[in-house]
Design an enzyme around this catalytic site. Structure first.
Site, PDB file in Angstrom:
ATOM      1  N   PHE A 150      20.853 -26.900  78.935  1.00 43.41           N
ATOM      2  CA  PHE A 150      22.065 -26.144  78.620  1.00 43.41           C
ATOM      3  C   PHE A 150      22.716 -26.801  77.403  1.00 43.41           C
ATOM      4  O   PHE A 150      23.080 -27.984  77.447  1.00 43.41           O
ATOM      5  CB  PHE A 150      23.050 -26.133  79.786  1.00 43.41           C
ATOM      6  CG  PHE A 150      24.228 -25.229  79.530  1.00 43.41           C
ATOM      7  CD1 PHE A 150      24.199 -23.887  79.892  1.00 43.41           C
ATOM      8  CD2 PHE A 150      25.370 -25.703  78.888  1.00 43.41           C
ATOM      9  CE1 PHE A 150      25.271 -23.038  79.623  1.00 43.41           C
ATOM     10  CE2 PHE A 150      26.444 -24.875  78.609  1.00 43.41           C
ATOM     11  CZ  PHE A 150      26.397 -23.543  78.986  1.00 43.41           C
ATOM     12  N   ASP A 235      21.830 -34.399  72.795  1.00 45.14           N
ATOM     13  CA  ASP A 235      23.016 -33.658  73.221  1.00 45.14           C
ATOM     14  C   ASP A 235      23.712 -34.478  74.301  1.00 45.14           C
ATOM     15  O   ASP A 235      23.318 -34.465  75.461  1.00 45.14           O
ATOM     16  CB  ASP A 235      22.607 -32.287  73.761  1.00 45.14           C
ATOM     17  CG  ASP A 235      23.802 -31.451  74.210  1.00 45.14           C
ATOM     18  OD1 ASP A 235      24.893 -32.021  74.426  1.00 45.14           O
ATOM     19  OD2 ASP A 235      23.641 -30.222  74.379  1.00 45.14           O
ATOM     20  N   LYS A 264      33.543 -32.372  75.008  1.00 42.78           N
ATOM     21  CA  LYS A 264      34.109 -32.435  76.349  1.00 42.78           C
ATOM     22  C   LYS A 264      35.100 -33.593  76.520  1.00 42.78           C
ATOM     23  O   LYS A 264      36.282 -33.466  76.243  1.00 42.78           O
ATOM     24  CB  LYS A 264      33.001 -32.511  77.399  1.00 42.78           C
ATOM     25  CG  LYS A 264      32.236 -31.206  77.572  1.00 42.78           C
ATOM     26  CD  LYS A 264      31.298 -31.277  78.763  1.00 42.78           C
ATOM     27  CE  LYS A 264      30.466 -30.014  78.912  1.00 42.78           C
ATOM     28  NZ  LYS A 264      31.227 -28.844  79.336  1.00 42.78           N
TER      29      LYS A 264
END
Length: 462
Positions: A150, A235, A264
């Protein structure tokens, strides 16, 4: 004249589900009501949420990893208030931001092998930038990514998303993107051997399922990228900024990527921010002339509020020793869940690093449990996990999530500020709910029948 936001919230809070049904995502409201999560939270502080009755919940979801330092941390709030009170010349555009320079400097202290930073507004924007930078730096078009990955939901990021439920209905996507199995070096070697691949994009630990790579995988992947002239992009949008007990998850395996993507947690939970940390030779291939100084960018990237939030977040993580704290409490929780796996047949395994933990459930051996399990799985793969998540929330006030569509893993992604007392709470709650799940018939399996009926009705209506 001023807008009283707190009064507006108090006046309209009770209408939140009606407002979202009317103007926003009605299906999300239906989901929340179906599983009993429509509590209407009114306050968040640290690792806790408070509902309309003032009941306290332990948040092990942390906004999908956004609230690493907890909700409404005073240091971040104070930094943002200072910016708002300062009259700084924000986003002049035909100037550069001092705070962006300082935040870039501080981020690069954690990754001394990288040289440059590009700021964006979110994780998916950081992924988009990474894809563009890789193509510009190598002159190649191909991107290799992993199944079940993801990386975001904008078009470039969606094109390297390893889950069909997110991609279906949105094609055609970005061409020359190749999916391979995670933790499979032979597959990666074959994909890169075409020498048409710009980059290999990988989560060091996959968020969907909390999947840990083989010990030699990331080092081997980096070596293959070097061999075939491709860039290695890590990532770290979910795993980075201390989540796994290291500043970056790749540190567990001694890997130095060509690009690292973070977001985030860097926001402090207040102002969205993403960043690409990269090598100068890559950066200079993108911004290679004065007339290309703005060849990639984003209007609100490097805004003073986002930069202040990032600086304050790093300050909190360092001052409160949250990286070591995450490593210690994560190890404690894994020991507890490993013990549960030995004692409870429905618990298959536990895995993770730091405060990124997955508890995987699997088909039981005993006949009564197996029959009940099979009914759930026939209707909807992964439905059993909701029989754990729902009572954890409703009866024990612990907020968790299933780690992905059709997944048998419950993921814990709590704020790094949780305490030993919170771990006691987590362990007690899971022990009671998992023990109850081994009783057939029982309340949990009655809940399962309700979920099955709902799923059948939904399917029939569709």
């Amino acid at each position: 004249m001023s807008l009283e936001i707190t009064e507006l919230f108090a006046e309209r809070e009770a209408e939140r589900y009606a407002l979202h049904t009317r103007y926003l995502n009605e299906q999300m409201v239906r989901v929340l009501k179906t599983i009993g999560f429509d509590k209407g939270f009114r306050k968040g502080a640290g690792q806790y949420l408070y509902d309309r009755q003032g009941d306290k919940y332990l948040d092990l979801l942390s906004g999908w990893g956004v609230f690493a330092i907890g909700r409404n941390h005073p240091t971040v709030r104070d930094a943002l208030k200072q910016v708002l009170d300062s009259d700084f010349p924000n986003l002049v555009q035909m100037d550069v931001s001092a705070l962006a320079g300082v935040l870039a400097e501080r981020l690069l202290r954690y990754v001394p092998y990288l040289d440059k930073v590009f700021f964006a507004n979110s994780g998916t924007e950081a992924v988009e930038a990474g894809l563009k930078f890789a193509r510009a730096a190598t002159g190649r078009a191909g991107i290799v990514y992993c199944g079940h990955a993801f990386h975001g939901l904008s078009y470039g990021a969606l094109s390297v998303n390893g889950d069909g439920i997110f991609r279906d209905g949105f094609g055609p996507l970005l061409p020359e993107c190749t999916e391979i199995p995670f933790s499979d070096l032979d597959a990666l070697d074959r994909a890169l051997s075409t020498r048409q691949v710009a980059a290999f994009l990988v989560e060091p630990i996959q968020g969907k399922g909390v999947v840990i790579p083989d010990d030699d995988y990331l080092r081997g992947a980096l070596a293959l990228c070097r061999k075939h002239g491709a860039l290695f992009i890590a990532d770290e949008i979910q795993t980075g900024i201390g989540r796994t007990g290291r500043f970056l998850a790749v540190e567990h395996w001694g890997v130095e990527p060509d690009m690292v993507l973070v977001a985030k947690s860097l926001s402090g939970g207040h102002v969205p921010v993403g960043a690409v940390l990269t090598r100068k030779r890559i950066f200079d291939k993108v911004f290679d002339r004065m007339d290309r100084a703005v060849v990639h960018g984003s209007t609100f990237a490097k805004n003073d509020l986002a930069m202040a939030a990032g600086l304050a977040t790093l300050e909190v993580i360092e001052a409160e020793g949250l990286i070591a704290h995450a490593a210690r409490l994560g190890a404690r929780l894994l020991r507890t869940f490993d013990d549960m796996a030995r004692r409870h047949e429905l618990v298959k395994t536990a895995r993770g690093k730091g405060l990124m933990v997955g508890i995987e459930f699997g088909a039981p051996r005993s006949l009564k449990l197996k029959a009940s399990w099979n009914v759930l799985e026939t209707v909807s793969a992964g439905l059993f996990c909701q029989l754990i998540v729902i009572p954890l929330f409703k009866e024990h006030k612990v907020l968790t999530q299933v780690a992905g569509h059709a997944n048998h893993t419950i993921k814990l992604l709590p704020p790094l500020t949780i305490t030993d007392a919170d771990c006691d709470w987590i362990e007690r709650a899971f022990e009671v709910v998992i023990a109850d799940a081994h009783r057939v018939p029982g309340a949990i399996w009655t809940l399962g029948k309700t979920l099955v009926d709902n799923a059948v009705r939904t399917r029939a209506a569709g």
